[in-house]
Design a protein around this motif. Structure first.
Motif, PDB file in Angstrom:
ATOM      1  N   PRO A  49      38.250  33.327  29.130  1.00 34.10           N
ATOM      2  CA  PRO A  49      39.488  32.513  28.760  1.00 34.10           C
ATOM      3  C   PRO A  49      41.047  33.937  29.466  1.00 34.10           C
ATOM      4  O   PRO A  49      40.721  35.003  29.284  1.00 34.10           O
ATOM      5  CB  PRO A  49      39.787  31.645  26.904  1.00 34.10           C
ATOM      6  N   GLY A  50      41.844  33.184  29.883  1.00 37.04           N
ATOM      7  CA  GLY A  50      42.665  34.068  29.713  1.00 37.04           C
ATOM      8  C   GLY A  50      43.023  34.365  31.260  1.00 37.04           C
ATOM      9  O   GLY A  50      43.913  35.262  32.030  1.00 37.04           O
ATOM     10  N   LEU A  51      41.497  34.132  32.369  1.00 36.12           N
ATOM     11  CA  LEU A  51      41.938  34.855  33.647  1.00 36.12           C
ATOM     12  C   LEU A  51      42.240  33.358  34.781  1.00 36.12           C
ATOM     13  O   LEU A  51      42.401  32.464  34.470  1.00 36.12           O
ATOM     14  CB  LEU A  51      40.680  35.191  34.184  1.00 36.12           C
ATOM     15  N   ASP A  52      42.880  34.051  35.781  1.00 38.67           N
ATOM     16  CA  ASP A  52      43.133  32.787  36.953  1.00 38.67           C
ATOM     17  C   ASP A  52      41.612  33.414  37.786  1.00 38.67           C
ATOM     18  O   ASP A  52      41.230  34.474  38.424  1.00 38.67           O
ATOM     19  CB  ASP A  52      44.072  33.564  37.688  1.00 38.67           C
ATOM     20  N   TYR A  53      41.148  32.172  38.095  1.00 36.43           N
ATOM     21  CA  TYR A  53      40.202  31.497  38.583  1.00 36.43           C
ATOM     22  C   TYR A  53      39.968  30.825  39.816  1.00 36.43           C
ATOM     23  O   TYR A  53      39.652  30.293  40.422  1.00 36.43           O
ATOM     24  CB  TYR A  53      39.310  30.624  37.814  1.00 36.43           C
ATOM     25  N   GLY A  54      41.463  30.982  40.283  1.00 41.36           N
ATOM     26  CA  GLY A  54      42.090  30.307  41.260  1.00 41.36           C
ATOM     27  C   GLY A  54      41.439  30.946  42.628  1.00 41.36           C
ATOM     28  O   GLY A  54      41.008  31.935  42.980  1.00 41.36           O
ATOM     29  N   LEU A  55      41.454  30.506  43.919  1.00 44.35           N
ATOM     30  CA  LEU A  55      40.927  31.353  45.185  1.00 44.35           C
ATOM     31  C   LEU A  55      41.506  31.888  45.885  1.00 44.35           C
ATOM     32  O   LEU A  55      41.325  33.228  45.812  1.00 44.35           O
ATOM     33  CB  LEU A  55      41.047  29.667  46.685  1.00 44.35           C
ATOM     34  N   ASP A  56      43.064  31.786  45.643  1.00 41.60           N
ATOM     35  CA  ASP A  56      44.796  33.511  45.808  1.00 41.60           C
ATOM     36  C   ASP A  56      43.664  34.790  44.717  1.00 41.60           C
ATOM     37  O   ASP A  56      43.763  35.695  45.424  1.00 41.60           O
ATOM     38  CB  ASP A  56      45.738  33.519  45.702  1.00 41.60           C
ATOM     39  N   ALA A  57      42.948  34.532  43.731  1.00 40.47           N
ATOM     40  CA  ALA A  57      42.771  35.414  42.913  1.00 40.47           C
ATOM     41  C   ALA A  57      42.038  35.996  43.492  1.00 40.47           C
ATOM     42  O   ALA A  57      41.157  37.270  43.323  1.00 40.47           O
ATOM     43  CB  ALA A  57      42.990  34.845  40.980  1.00 40.47           C
ATOM     44  N   MET A  58      40.565  35.701  42.998  1.00 42.01           N
ATOM     45  CA  MET A  58      39.505  36.040  44.449  1.00 42.01           C
ATOM     46  C   MET A  58      38.939  36.322  45.514  1.00 42.01           C
ATOM     47  O   MET A  58      38.879  37.255  45.399  1.00 42.01           O
ATOM     48  CB  MET A  58      38.016  34.795  44.343  1.00 42.01           C
ATOM     49  N   ALA A  59      40.745  35.801  46.365  1.00 39.46           N
ATOM     50  CA  ALA A  59      39.985  36.766  47.318  1.00 39.46           C
ATOM     51  C   ALA A  59      40.725  37.577  47.231  1.00 39.46           C
ATOM     52  O   ALA A  59      40.313  39.077  47.744  1.00 39.46           O
ATOM     53  CB  ALA A  59      41.517  35.144  48.472  1.00 39.46           C
ATOM     54  N   ASP A  60      41.817  38.121  46.285  1.00 42.08           N
ATOM     55  CA  ASP A  60      42.749  39.326  46.041  1.00 42.08           C
ATOM     56  C   ASP A  60      41.921  40.657  45.818  1.00 42.08           C
ATOM     57  O   ASP A  60      41.404  41.320  46.008  1.00 42.08           O
ATOM     58  CB  ASP A  60      43.647  38.847  45.175  1.00 42.08           C
ATOM     59  N   ASP A  61      40.916  39.699  45.021  1.00 43.98           N
ATOM     60  CA  ASP A  61      39.605  40.506  43.918  1.00 43.98           C
ATOM     61  C   ASP A  61      39.827  41.427  45.446  1.00 43.98           C
ATOM     62  O   ASP A  61      37.990  42.562  45.489  1.00 43.98           O
ATOM     63  CB  ASP A  61      38.754  39.552  43.354  1.00 43.98           C
ATOM     64  N   LEU A  62      38.776  40.433  46.182  1.00 47.75           N
ATOM     65  CA  LEU A  62      37.883  40.863  47.549  1.00 47.75           C
ATOM     66  C   LEU A  62      38.582  41.599  47.832  1.00 47.75           C
ATOM     67  O   LEU A  62      37.679  43.267  48.417  1.00 47.75           O
ATOM     68  CB  LEU A  62      37.486  39.565  48.111  1.00 47.75           C
ATOM     69  N   SER A  63      39.589  41.722  48.645  1.00 51.08           N
ATOM     70  CA  SER A  63      40.863  42.925  49.449  1.00 51.08           C
ATOM     71  C   SER A  63      40.423  43.963  48.276  1.00 51.08           C
ATOM     72  O   SER A  63      40.302  45.136  49.665  1.00 51.08           O
ATOM     73  CB  SER A  63      42.378  42.713  49.430  1.00 51.08           C
ATOM     74  N   ALA A  64      41.112  44.086  47.416  1.00 50.29           N
ATOM     75  CA  ALA A  64      41.565  44.536  45.660  1.00 50.29           C
ATOM     76  C   ALA A  64      39.438  45.876  45.938  1.00 50.29           C
ATOM     77  O   ALA A  64      39.601  46.856  45.615  1.00 50.29           O
ATOM     78  CB  ALA A  64      41.860  44.812  44.784  1.00 50.29           C
ATOM     79  N   LEU A  65      38.791  45.448  45.550  1.00 50.52           N
ATOM     80  CA  LEU A  65      37.185  45.921  46.408  1.00 50.52           C
ATOM     81  C   LEU A  65      37.354  47.072  46.834  1.00 50.52           C
ATOM     82  O   LEU A  65      36.438  48.035  47.407  1.00 50.52           O
ATOM     83  CB  LEU A  65      36.469  44.708  45.805  1.00 50.52           C
ATOM     84  N   ILE A  66      37.206  46.033  48.346  1.00 50.79           N
ATOM     85  CA  ILE A  66      36.882  46.784  49.819  1.00 50.79           C
ATOM     86  C   ILE A  66      37.997  48.222  49.385  1.00 50.79           C
ATOM     87  O   ILE A  66      37.628  49.405  50.257  1.00 50.79           O
ATOM     88  CB  ILE A  66      37.805  45.722  50.584  1.00 50.79           C
ATOM     89  N   GLY A  67      39.610  47.895  49.071  1.00 51.13           N
ATOM     90  CA  GLY A  67      40.199  49.460  49.103  1.00 51.13           C
ATOM     91  C   GLY A  67      40.118  50.311  48.137  1.00 51.13           C
ATOM     92  O   GLY A  67      39.916  51.293  48.188  1.00 51.13           O
ATOM     93  N   ALA A  68      39.494  49.816  46.226  1.00 52.23           N
ATOM     94  CA  ALA A  68      38.506  50.898  45.592  1.00 52.23           C
ATOM     95  C   ALA A  68      37.289  51.633  46.120  1.00 52.23           C
ATOM     96  O   ALA A  68      37.559  52.531  45.667  1.00 52.23           O
ATOM     97  CB  ALA A  68      38.141  50.362  44.870  1.00 52.23           C
ATOM     98  N   LEU A  69      36.459  50.535  46.718  1.00 52.89           N
ATOM     99  CA  LEU A  69      36.184  51.397  47.673  1.00 52.89           C
ATOM    100  C   LEU A  69      36.070  52.420  48.195  1.00 52.89           C
ATOM    101  O   LEU A  69      35.094  53.359  49.148  1.00 52.89           O
ATOM    102  CB  LEU A  69      34.325  50.476  47.627  1.00 52.89           C
ATOM    103  N   GLY A  70      37.034  52.147  49.131  1.00 49.06           N
ATOM    104  CA  GLY A  70      36.953  52.880  50.242  1.00 49.06           C
ATOM    105  C   GLY A  70      36.420  52.493  51.399  1.00 49.06           C
ATOM    106  O   GLY A  70      36.235  53.076  51.927  1.00 49.06           O
ATOM    107  N   LEU A  71      36.014  51.423  51.592  1.00 44.94           N
ATOM    108  CA  LEU A  71      35.716  50.540  52.465  1.00 44.94           C
ATOM    109  C   LEU A  71      36.169  50.538  53.740  1.00 44.94           C
ATOM    110  O   LEU A  71      37.667  49.789  53.544  1.00 44.94           O
ATOM    111  CB  LEU A  71      34.604  49.736  52.065  1.00 44.94           C
ATOM    112  N   SER A  72      35.832  50.316  55.515  1.00 43.72           N
ATOM    113  CA  SER A  72      35.770  50.229  56.289  1.00 43.72           C
ATOM    114  C   SER A  72      34.841  49.669  57.481  1.00 43.72           C
ATOM    115  O   SER A  72      33.896  49.499  57.352  1.00 43.72           O
ATOM    116  CB  SER A  72      37.354  50.972  57.113  1.00 43.72           C
ATOM    117  N   GLY A  73      36.059  48.951  58.547  1.00 50.95           N
ATOM    118  CA  GLY A  73      35.000  49.075  59.353  1.00 50.95           C
ATOM    119  C   GLY A  73      33.397  48.343  58.359  1.00 50.95           C
ATOM    120  O   GLY A  73      32.583  47.686  58.786  1.00 50.95           O
ATOM    121  N   VAL A  74      34.127  46.954  57.493  1.00 54.89           N
ATOM    122  CA  VAL A  74      33.215  46.037  56.899  1.00 54.89           C
ATOM    123  C   VAL A  74      33.206  44.923  56.895  1.00 54.89           C
ATOM    124  O   VAL A  74      33.877  44.146  57.920  1.00 54.89           O
ATOM    125  CB  VAL A  74      34.261  45.641  55.361  1.00 54.89           C
ATOM    126  N   THR A  75      31.398  44.491  57.494  1.00 55.03           N
ATOM    127  CA  THR A  75      31.066  42.996  57.327  1.00 55.03           C
ATOM    128  C   THR A  75      31.444  42.396  56.186  1.00 55.03           C
ATOM    129  O   THR A  75      30.534  42.979  55.177  1.00 55.03           O
ATOM    130  CB  THR A  75      29.952  43.182  58.275  1.00 55.03           C
TER     131      THR A  75
END
Length: 271
Positions: free
Chosen positions: A69-95
């Motif tokens: 409970p207490g988390l945002d499970y909306g599309l924007d939050a999940m999308a921001d997770d994906l972008s933040a993950l790519i950044g946190a892993l330092g990935l580039s040229g990602v498919t």
């Protein structure tokens, strides 16, 4: 065969669990659908690792990522997770390869913050939304199976929900489905009908391709035409004999379609 190892990343204010199937190619981040923890895509990720360095995400509210409970499970939050993950892993040229809900996440993430992304592979995304026809699956199918899994179920019990899957696939789903937090699933399902991903398609900052299940009933010819009208650069491949869960229904057909979309050679390598 690539052996997986898992790890956790702090990104966008949550813990995101990732399974990595290490390969020698460029990075690929796989974003599963509404009730598919990362581990259930392992059989696909193993072959993808022939050409990519594969990272499979447990979307928040599923698998070993942050839930409850207490988390945002909306599309924007999940999308921001994906972008933040790519950044946190330092990935580039990602498919980014997203299936169903995961494809909607990929579209919204690219429209909000495409840093590190090179291209999108959208696998049979729901095209429902405001004023559009409903997604063909029904919410009780998800909720009923999750509640059974929370009590404990086996591959035989899962057959009532996934009758065409192999025993191994049903057993894995039965083992992991209880990790799908019901409120997260309900929010995502409601989002299929509330969130408009079509508005993101014309301005996508990275190239996108679309894989359509011939027997899925999710994307119809009229939907393909509308998508192409919104973004004529999107390339489309079809898997005629597959339902919505394409690699479960036609594993080889899934990779033939990827070869068509990405110029890879999975079909030849898997022969």
């Amino acid at each position: 065969m690539s052996a997986a190892f898992g790890f956790n990343v702090a990104a966008n204010g949550v813990r995101l669990h990732v399974l990595r199937y290490a390969g020698q190619g460029a990075p690929l981040v796989l974003v599963p659908g509404i009730t598919s923890p990362a581990i259930t895509w392992g059989f696909v990720a193993e072959r993808l690792a022939q050409a990519f360095d594969v990272h499979v995400l447990d979307v928040r509210g599923r698998g070993l990522s942050s839930s409850g409970p207490g988390l945002d499970y909306g599309l924007d939050a999940m999308a921001d997770d994906l972008s933040a993950l790519i950044g946190a892993l330092g990935l580039s040229g990602v498919t980014v390869l997203g299936h169903s809900m995961g494809a909607r996440i990929a579209v919204r993430a690219a429209s909000r913050n495409a840093a590190g992304m090179e291209r999108l592979v959208l696998v049979d995304p729901p095209v429902s939304g405001p004023g559009r026809r409903a997604y063909p699956s029904r919410l009780p199918w998800y909720v009923d199976s999750i509640r059974l899994a929370e009590r404990g179920m086996d591959a035989e019990a899962m057959k009532a929900f996934c009758p065409t899957w192999s025993e191994e696939q049903r057993a894995l789903r039965a083992e992991w489905l209880h990790t799908c937090h019901e409120p997260a699933i309900v929010t995502a399902f409601e989002g299929f009908h509330r969130d408009d991903i079509h508005k993101d398609l014309p301005g996508l900052p990275v190239p996108a391709t679309l894989m359509v299940a011939g027997r899925g009933g999710v994307i119809e010819p009229a939907d393909e035409a509308e998508i192409l009208e919104l973004n004529p650069d999107i390339r489309i491949a079809r898997v005629p004999d597959a339902g919505h869960m394409i690699p479960w229904d036609d594993f080889d057909g899934f990779f033939l379609a990827l070869d068509e979309l990405l110029g890879t050679s999975f079909a030849r390598a898997g022969a």
